[in-house]
Design a protein around this motif. Structure first.
Motif, PDB file in Angstrom:
ATOM      1  N   PRO A 187       0.597  -1.148   0.159  1.00 57.40           N
ATOM      2  CA  PRO A 187       0.043  -0.089   0.384  1.00 57.40           C
ATOM      3  C   PRO A 187       0.919   1.237  -0.108  1.00 57.40           C
ATOM      4  O   PRO A 187       0.108   2.679  -0.284  1.00 57.40           O
ATOM      5  CB  PRO A 187      -0.589   0.259   1.017  1.00 57.40           C
ATOM      6  N   ASP A 188       2.310   1.105   0.213  1.00 59.07           N
ATOM      7  CA  ASP A 188       3.178   2.253   0.572  1.00 59.07           C
ATOM      8  C   ASP A 188       4.110   1.847   0.557  1.00 59.07           C
ATOM      9  O   ASP A 188       4.341   0.725   0.226  1.00 59.07           O
ATOM     10  CB  ASP A 188       2.784   3.137   1.973  1.00 59.07           C
ATOM     11  N   PRO A 189       5.085   3.249  -0.259  1.00 57.43           N
ATOM     12  CA  PRO A 189       7.036   3.384   0.047  1.00 57.43           C
ATOM     13  C   PRO A 189       7.129   2.043   1.081  1.00 57.43           C
ATOM     14  O   PRO A 189       8.780   1.044   0.786  1.00 57.43           O
ATOM     15  CB  PRO A 189       6.848   4.188  -0.340  1.00 57.43           C
ATOM     16  N   GLU A 190       6.913   2.365   2.522  1.00 58.00           N
ATOM     17  CA  GLU A 190       7.660   1.444   3.464  1.00 58.00           C
ATOM     18  C   GLU A 190       6.943   0.387   3.596  1.00 58.00           C
ATOM     19  O   GLU A 190       8.110  -0.152   3.403  1.00 58.00           O
ATOM     20  CB  GLU A 190       6.984   2.645   4.623  1.00 58.00           C
ATOM     21  N   ALA A 191       6.244  -0.341   2.761  1.00 60.37           N
ATOM     22  CA  ALA A 191       5.527  -1.139   3.033  1.00 60.37           C
ATOM     23  C   ALA A 191       6.141  -1.751   2.498  1.00 60.37           C
ATOM     24  O   ALA A 191       6.670  -3.388   2.146  1.00 60.37           O
ATOM     25  CB  ALA A 191       3.768  -1.600   2.847  1.00 60.37           C
ATOM     26  N   ARG A 192       6.618  -1.204   1.223  1.00 62.67           N
ATOM     27  CA  ARG A 192       6.951  -2.561   0.407  1.00 62.67           C
ATOM     28  C   ARG A 192       8.264  -2.611   0.017  1.00 62.67           C
ATOM     29  O   ARG A 192       9.362  -3.445  -0.047  1.00 62.67           O
ATOM     30  CB  ARG A 192       7.099  -1.134  -1.751  1.00 62.67           C
ATOM     31  N   ARG A 193       9.712  -1.484   0.248  1.00 64.05           N
ATOM     32  CA  ARG A 193      10.585  -1.420   1.437  1.00 64.05           C
ATOM     33  C   ARG A 193      11.048  -2.452   1.722  1.00 64.05           C
ATOM     34  O   ARG A 193      11.594  -3.179   2.024  1.00 64.05           O
ATOM     35  CB  ARG A 193      11.100  -0.566   1.811  1.00 64.05           C
ATOM     36  N   ARG A 194       9.837  -3.269   3.272  1.00 64.42           N
ATOM     37  CA  ARG A 194       9.980  -4.313   4.138  1.00 64.42           C
ATOM     38  C   ARG A 194       9.182  -5.786   3.531  1.00 64.42           C
ATOM     39  O   ARG A 194      10.141  -6.241   3.826  1.00 64.42           O
ATOM     40  CB  ARG A 194       8.255  -3.422   5.056  1.00 64.42           C
ATOM     41  N   GLU A 195       8.514  -5.219   2.529  1.00 64.10           N
ATOM     42  CA  GLU A 195       8.487  -6.547   1.800  1.00 64.10           C
ATOM     43  C   GLU A 195       9.609  -6.762   1.006  1.00 64.10           C
ATOM     44  O   GLU A 195       9.845  -8.158   0.943  1.00 64.10           O
ATOM     45  CB  GLU A 195       7.007  -6.833   1.487  1.00 64.10           C
ATOM     46  N   ARG A 196      10.091  -6.498   0.385  1.00 68.91           N
ATOM     47  CA  ARG A 196      11.800  -6.270  -0.972  1.00 68.91           C
ATOM     48  C   ARG A 196      12.600  -7.096   0.250  1.00 68.91           C
ATOM     49  O   ARG A 196      13.351  -7.400  -0.202  1.00 68.91           O
ATOM     50  CB  ARG A 196      11.486  -4.933  -1.223  1.00 68.91           C
ATOM     51  N   ALA A 197      13.082  -6.330   1.463  1.00 69.55           N
ATOM     52  CA  ALA A 197      13.679  -6.554   2.343  1.00 69.55           C
ATOM     53  C   ALA A 197      13.723  -8.041   2.608  1.00 69.55           C
ATOM     54  O   ALA A 197      14.262  -8.964   2.537  1.00 69.55           O
ATOM     55  CB  ALA A 197      13.944  -5.790   3.458  1.00 69.55           C
ATOM     56  N   ARG A 198      11.907  -8.459   3.230  1.00 75.41           N
ATOM     57  CA  ARG A 198      11.535 -10.005   3.372  1.00 75.41           C
ATOM     58  C   ARG A 198      12.133 -10.956   2.327  1.00 75.41           C
ATOM     59  O   ARG A 198      12.367 -11.578   2.171  1.00 75.41           O
ATOM     60  CB  ARG A 198      10.623  -9.329   4.003  1.00 75.41           C
ATOM     61  N   PHE A 199      11.251 -10.836   1.220  1.00 79.77           N
ATOM     62  CA  PHE A 199      12.011 -11.008  -0.189  1.00 79.77           C
ATOM     63  C   PHE A 199      13.619 -11.884  -0.245  1.00 79.77           C
ATOM     64  O   PHE A 199      13.670 -13.308  -0.780  1.00 79.77           O
ATOM     65  CB  PHE A 199      11.611 -10.181  -0.624  1.00 79.77           C
TER      66      PHE A 199
END
Length: 220
Positions: A187-199
């Motif tokens: 939903p937002d840049p911070e969530a994308r950054r967090r999920e990308r790091a987990r990926f």
């Protein structure tokens, strides 16, 4: 789950010679389910036949349907970056999808992704099984719920077992994680950054497992 006797699958189309070129040629005309009638073309897997890692997604998207290659759209670009950060070379990885045709609905001039149903996934499974037998990867990485459930069963939940090494007869190393498109939908840049790091961290589990298994200092 056992299939009904009258349920069509691609099994009769799989050639006796199960090399990747032979499989790709045979799959080009697949009509084991109705998706092939609306798709531009079959999008078969891609990568070296001796790849140590096989990645399995859900289905081709619009860009993949038009190009005939898996993971070349926005999700594919994110995947390439994440693989590199995790120490894996996309050129030495085999990438494919549980379903080989793009399922979509029209919204104006756009073709919007639709999730394949259980029958469509079952119809396509013989192609995945043949790819797996041809490549015989040391690591099998399942991207997203559709891919994971198509391989590990409908009761499997990526949210409960994401990033874990899973016991399976399919490969020495089996792991499930998000599909990169899910990261793009955050939903937002911070969530994308967090999920990308987990990926990236999930893919890193595969890198370390390959090294532990004796793949050497430079995994594929």
């Amino acid at each position: 789950m056992a299939r009904a006797p009258d349920e069509k699958t691609a099994a009769p189309l799989v050639p006796a010679q199960r090399t990747l070129p032979a499989l790709r040629a045979a799959a080009a005309g697949c009509r084991a389910c109705d998706l092939g009638a609306r798709a531009t073309q079959t999008v078969f897997g891609e990568g070296p036949r001796d790849a140590a890692v096989m990645l399995v997604g859900e289905q081709p998207g619009d860009a993949e349907d038009l190009s005939g290659r898996p993971f070349v759209g926005p999700a594919g670009r994110l995947l390439d970056e994440a693989l590199a950060e995790a120490g894996l070379d996309r050129r030495r990885v085999y990438v494919t999808n549980a379903v080989k045709h793009f399922k979509w609905e029209a919204r104006g001039k756009k073709r919007i992704h639709q999730k394949p149903d259980a029958g469509e996934i079952r119809a396509c499974r013989p192609w995945f099984e043949a790819e797996l037998a041809a490549v015989r990867p040391r690591a099998l990485v399942l991207l997203g719920a559709t891919a994971a459930q198509s391989v590990l069963g409908r009761a499997f939940r990526v949210t409960q077992h994401r990033g874990e090494l899973l016991p399976s007869p399919l490969a020495p190393i089996v792991l499930a994680t998000l599909h990169p498109s899910a990261i793009l939908r955050a939903p937002d840049p911070e969530a994308r950054r967090r999920e990308r790091a987990r990926f990236v961290a999930d893919l890193g589990v595969v890198t370390r497992a390959l090294r532990d298994e004796g793949a050497g200092a430079s995994p594929p």
